[in-house]
Design a protein around this motif. Structure first.
Motif, PDB file in Angstrom:
ATOM      1  N   ARG A  59       0.842  -1.194   0.000  1.00 53.27           N
ATOM      2  CA  ARG A  59       0.000   0.000   0.000  1.00 53.27           C
ATOM      3  C   ARG A  59       0.878   1.245   0.000  1.00 53.27           C
ATOM      4  O   ARG A  59       1.733   1.398   0.853  1.00 53.27           O
ATOM      5  CB  ARG A  59      -0.852   0.015   1.274  1.00 53.27           C
ATOM      6  N   PRO A  64      -6.025   4.977   7.883  1.00 51.62           N
ATOM      7  CA  PRO A  64      -6.330   4.397   9.197  1.00 51.62           C
ATOM      8  C   PRO A  64      -7.002   3.034   9.008  1.00 51.62           C
ATOM      9  O   PRO A  64      -7.762   2.834   8.070  1.00 51.62           O
ATOM     10  CB  PRO A  64      -7.295   5.418   9.806  1.00 51.62           C
ATOM     11  N   LEU A  65      -6.674   2.094   9.887  1.00 49.30           N
ATOM     12  CA  LEU A  65      -7.195   0.727   9.758  1.00 49.30           C
ATOM     13  C   LEU A  65      -8.330   0.488  10.747  1.00 49.30           C
ATOM     14  O   LEU A  65      -8.390   1.120  11.805  1.00 49.30           O
ATOM     15  CB  LEU A  65      -6.077  -0.281  10.043  1.00 49.30           C
ATOM     16  N   ILE A  66      -9.199  -0.448  10.413  1.00 49.26           N
ATOM     17  CA  ILE A  66     -10.278  -0.816  11.325  1.00 49.26           C
ATOM     18  C   ILE A  66      -9.731  -1.797  12.368  1.00 49.26           C
ATOM     19  O   ILE A  66      -9.049  -2.764  12.015  1.00 49.26           O
ATOM     20  CB  ILE A  66     -11.441  -1.449  10.542  1.00 49.26           C
ATOM     21  N   VAL A 100     -16.556   4.935  13.739  1.00 53.20           N
ATOM     22  CA  VAL A 100     -15.402   5.791  14.035  1.00 53.20           C
ATOM     23  C   VAL A 100     -15.764   6.636  15.253  1.00 53.20           C
ATOM     24  O   VAL A 100     -16.758   7.358  15.236  1.00 53.20           O
ATOM     25  CB  VAL A 100     -15.054   6.686  12.827  1.00 53.20           C
ATOM     26  N   LEU A 117      -4.579   9.645  14.003  1.00 52.60           N
ATOM     27  CA  LEU A 117      -5.814  10.398  14.246  1.00 52.60           C
ATOM     28  C   LEU A 117      -6.273  10.279  15.701  1.00 52.60           C
ATOM     29  O   LEU A 117      -5.952   9.306  16.384  1.00 52.60           O
ATOM     30  CB  LEU A 117      -6.926   9.872  13.332  1.00 52.60           C
ATOM     31  N   THR A 119      -9.207   9.657  16.452  1.00 51.44           N
ATOM     32  CA  THR A 119     -10.343   8.728  16.415  1.00 51.44           C
ATOM     33  C   THR A 119      -9.841   7.329  16.062  1.00 51.44           C
ATOM     34  O   THR A 119      -8.711   7.163  15.599  1.00 51.44           O
ATOM     35  CB  THR A 119     -11.360   9.155  15.344  1.00 51.44           C
ATOM     36  N   LEU A 120     -10.717   6.346  16.263  1.00 45.21           N
ATOM     37  CA  LEU A 120     -10.383   4.966  15.925  1.00 45.21           C
ATOM     38  C   LEU A 120     -11.627   4.313  15.323  1.00 45.21           C
ATOM     39  O   LEU A 120     -12.733   4.558  15.795  1.00 45.21           O
ATOM     40  CB  LEU A 120     -10.003   4.247  17.213  1.00 45.21           C
ATOM     41  N   ALA A 121     -11.419   3.517  14.273  1.00 41.55           N
ATOM     42  CA  ALA A 121     -12.532   2.790  13.664  1.00 41.55           C
ATOM     43  C   ALA A 121     -12.589   1.407  14.289  1.00 41.55           C
ATOM     44  O   ALA A 121     -11.580   0.700  14.339  1.00 41.55           O
ATOM     45  CB  ALA A 121     -12.319   2.687  12.155  1.00 41.55           C
ATOM     46  N   PRO A 144      -7.102  -4.421   7.344  1.00 38.95           N
ATOM     47  CA  PRO A 144      -7.726  -3.987   6.088  1.00 38.95           C
ATOM     48  C   PRO A 144      -8.035  -5.231   5.268  1.00 38.95           C
ATOM     49  O   PRO A 144      -7.781  -6.356   5.738  1.00 38.95           O
ATOM     50  CB  PRO A 144      -6.620  -3.169   5.424  1.00 38.95           C
ATOM     51  N   VAL A 185     -19.032   2.089   7.002  1.00 36.27           N
ATOM     52  CA  VAL A 185     -18.237   2.883   7.947  1.00 36.27           C
ATOM     53  C   VAL A 185     -19.003   4.160   8.292  1.00 36.27           C
ATOM     54  O   VAL A 185     -19.360   4.940   7.407  1.00 36.27           O
ATOM     55  CB  VAL A 185     -16.846   3.237   7.378  1.00 36.27           C
ATOM     56  N   LEU A 196     -19.371   7.316   5.978  1.00 37.87           N
ATOM     57  CA  LEU A 196     -18.103   7.454   5.255  1.00 37.87           C
ATOM     58  C   LEU A 196     -17.993   6.438   4.125  1.00 37.87           C
ATOM     59  O   LEU A 196     -17.344   6.687   3.126  1.00 37.87           O
ATOM     60  CB  LEU A 196     -16.908   7.265   6.203  1.00 37.87           C
ATOM     61  N   ARG A 197     -18.573   5.276   4.303  1.00 38.53           N
ATOM     62  CA  ARG A 197     -18.490   4.235   3.269  1.00 38.53           C
ATOM     63  C   ARG A 197     -19.739   3.383   3.342  1.00 38.53           C
ATOM     64  O   ARG A 197     -20.047   2.846   4.396  1.00 38.53           O
ATOM     65  CB  ARG A 197     -17.259   3.354   3.498  1.00 38.53           C
ATOM     66  N   SER A 231      -9.884  12.622   7.562  1.00 38.69           N
ATOM     67  CA  SER A 231      -9.366  11.296   7.896  1.00 38.69           C
ATOM     68  C   SER A 231      -7.841  11.216   7.772  1.00 38.69           C
ATOM     69  O   SER A 231      -7.279  10.148   7.833  1.00 38.69           O
ATOM     70  CB  SER A 231     -10.010  10.242   7.017  1.00 38.69           C
TER      71      SER A 231
HETATM   72  P1  AMP Z   1     -10.191  -0.918   4.753  1.00 43.25           P
HETATM   73  O1  AMP Z   1      -8.914  -0.784   5.506  1.00 43.25           O
HETATM   74  O2  AMP Z   1      -9.983  -1.112   3.286  1.00 43.25           O
HETATM   75  O3  AMP Z   1     -11.146  -1.883   5.358  1.00 43.25           O
HETATM   76  O4  AMP Z   1     -10.908   0.503   4.877  1.00 43.25           O
HETATM   77  C1  AMP Z   1     -11.139   1.062   6.130  1.00 43.25           C
HETATM   78  C2  AMP Z   1     -12.001   2.269   5.960  1.00 43.25           C
HETATM   79  O5  AMP Z   1     -12.264   2.870   7.218  1.00 43.25           O
HETATM   80  C3  AMP Z   1     -11.335   3.335   5.100  1.00 43.25           C
HETATM   81  O6  AMP Z   1     -12.305   3.909   4.268  1.00 43.25           O
HETATM   82  C4  AMP Z   1     -10.816   4.300   6.147  1.00 43.25           C
HETATM   83  O7  AMP Z   1     -10.607   5.594   5.635  1.00 43.25           O
HETATM   84  C5  AMP Z   1     -11.908   4.234   7.204  1.00 43.25           C
HETATM   85  N1  AMP Z   1     -11.406   4.611   8.520  1.00 43.25           N
HETATM   86  C6  AMP Z   1     -10.688   3.852   9.363  1.00 43.25           C
HETATM   87  N2  AMP Z   1     -10.361   4.547  10.477  1.00 43.25           N
HETATM   88  C7  AMP Z   1     -10.884   5.772  10.327  1.00 43.25           C
HETATM   89  C8  AMP Z   1     -10.875   6.957  11.130  1.00 43.25           C
HETATM   90  N3  AMP Z   1     -10.265   6.996  12.321  1.00 43.25           N
HETATM   91  N4  AMP Z   1     -11.502   8.041  10.639  1.00 43.25           N
HETATM   92  C9  AMP Z   1     -12.116   7.997   9.446  1.00 43.25           C
HETATM   93  N5  AMP Z   1     -12.161   6.922   8.642  1.00 43.25           N
HETATM   94  C10 AMP Z   1     -11.544   5.823   9.068  1.00 43.25           C
END
Ligand code: AMP
Ligand code: MG
Length: 325
Positions: A59, A64-66, A100, A117, A119-121, A144, A185, A196-197, A231
């Motif tokens: 990448r 940011p990761l979930i 988030v 950030l 924040t955290l997802a 991800p 999201v 967001l998504r 973000s």
């Molecule tokens: P993926 O890693 O492909 O599953 O995508 C994760 C999604 O969550 C992406 O669109 C990120 O931008 C979004 N995301 C994760 N953490 C945050 C955060 N702290 N704030 C905003 N968006 C986030």
């Protein structure tokens, strides 16, 4: 200069959640199935392991990761849920909804996992195998989708092996993914909920629970400069790139041997790109916080080679250096 390479690994196809949890605890990368798609998991509290996700995926930027958890209770130890989040957790977790939320100051999740950030997802997957692995791992797992950057999201263990087989420790075979779509999201860190998504949980279902949602980019809205997108973390001080030494008034972000400076953060003494990636957001926050007390007004960043993880590091630094409106 040592370009950092991960050990070539041949992914084992495993079926034991316990074995997967052990590998994760040891800092290894393990892909695992969820109801959405296969995720590429790493211990979110281990910045080096998280950096490995970016290396494996190739990448070119740090998004940011979930973070994945076995229960809402576990997730809410790392973020501060508001009333909407509590309600959605009761109704849609476990399931394909990512929220988030403001990060708890004491959360041990690495800055790299959250891309610096505040924040955290967070998400609690519904898949029983993923659930068992997460419960046994007993820590947040950043993940991800388990595909090379730019490739499509994998919905079976075979997809993951084809894409990442030589780059990760194991794939936990959890069968095909039932939803096959990424999670929805939802940003609940501000006063209004922002979609967001779009993903596995529909907008209608969310609106039935908490009322109307805003959309991230309203049609016709001007696009903020990339460094300023909500973000993306950027330090408040201006950043100067490719600086072999700090100038007057500058703190120094070093990568390897560095000249004396008033205030310096060393990303990696040995010029190891994985170590540098793991330290990057910590470094920017730290320099930003400490510069003023040394009378410094800017950050000078050492050149970073544009190979491997250096691409993502440079992407982040050039966003931080871009002119701000
Ligand atoms: P993926 O890693 O492909 O599953 O995508 C994760 C999604 O969550 C992406 O669109 C990120 O931008 C979004 N995301 C994760 N953490 C945050 C955060 N702290 N704030 C905003 N968006 C986030
Ligand atoms: Mg993806």
């Amino acid at each position: 200069m040592t370009a950092n390479r991960t050990e070539p690994e041949t992914a084992k196809l495993i079926t034991s959640p316990k074995c997967a949890a052990k590998l994760l605890q040891a800092g290894k990368l393990v892909a695992f199935g969820t109801e959405t798609v296969y995720g590429l998991g790493a211990d979110a509290t281990n910045a080096q392991a998280v950096a490995g996700i970016y290396t494996a995926k190739g990448r070119p930027s740090f998004n940011p990761l979930i973070c994945h958890f076995a229960s809402a209770e576990a997730a809410f130890q790392h973020v501060r849920p508001n009333a909407m989040a509590q309600k959605l957790a009761e109704q849609f977790w476990p399931g394909p909804l990512t929220m988030v939320l403001p990060r708890q100051a004491a959360s041990p999740v690495s800055q790299l996992a959250g891309a610096g950030l505040p924040t955290l997802a967070v998400r609690v997957p519904a898949h029983p195998v993923a659930h068992e692995m997460l419960a046994l791992a007993g820590r947040p797992i950043a993940a991800p989708s388990a595909n090379r950057s730019g490739h499509i999201s994998p919905t079976s263990a075979a997809h993951v092996l084809a894409s990442l087989g030589g780059r990760i420790a194991a794939v936990l075979d959890s069968g095909p993914c039932a939803v096959g779509l990424e999670s929805t999201v939802l940003d609940l860190s501000g006063p209004a909920a922002v979609l967001l998504r779009p993903g596995g949980i529909t907008r209608e279902a969310l609106e039935a629970a908490i009322g109307p949602l805003s959309t991230a980019t309203a049609p016709g809205a001007a696009l903020a400069s990339p460094g300023m997108l909500a973000s993306h973390y950027a330090p408040s001080l201006p950043v100067r790139l490719n600086a072999t030494a700090p100038g007057p008034g500058e703190a120094y972000l070093a990568f390897g041997p560095a000249p004396p400076s008033a205030l310096m953060f060393q990303l990696s003494e040995t010029q190891n790109l994985t170590e540098a990636a793991a330290n990057l957001f910590e470094a920017l926050h730290w320099l930003d916080e400490h510069a003023a007390q040394h009378g410094l007004v800017a950050i000078a960043a050492s050149p970073i080679p544009a190979i491997g993880l250096g691409l993502a590091i440079n992407d982040r630094l050039s966003r931080a250096a871009a002119p701000r409106g």
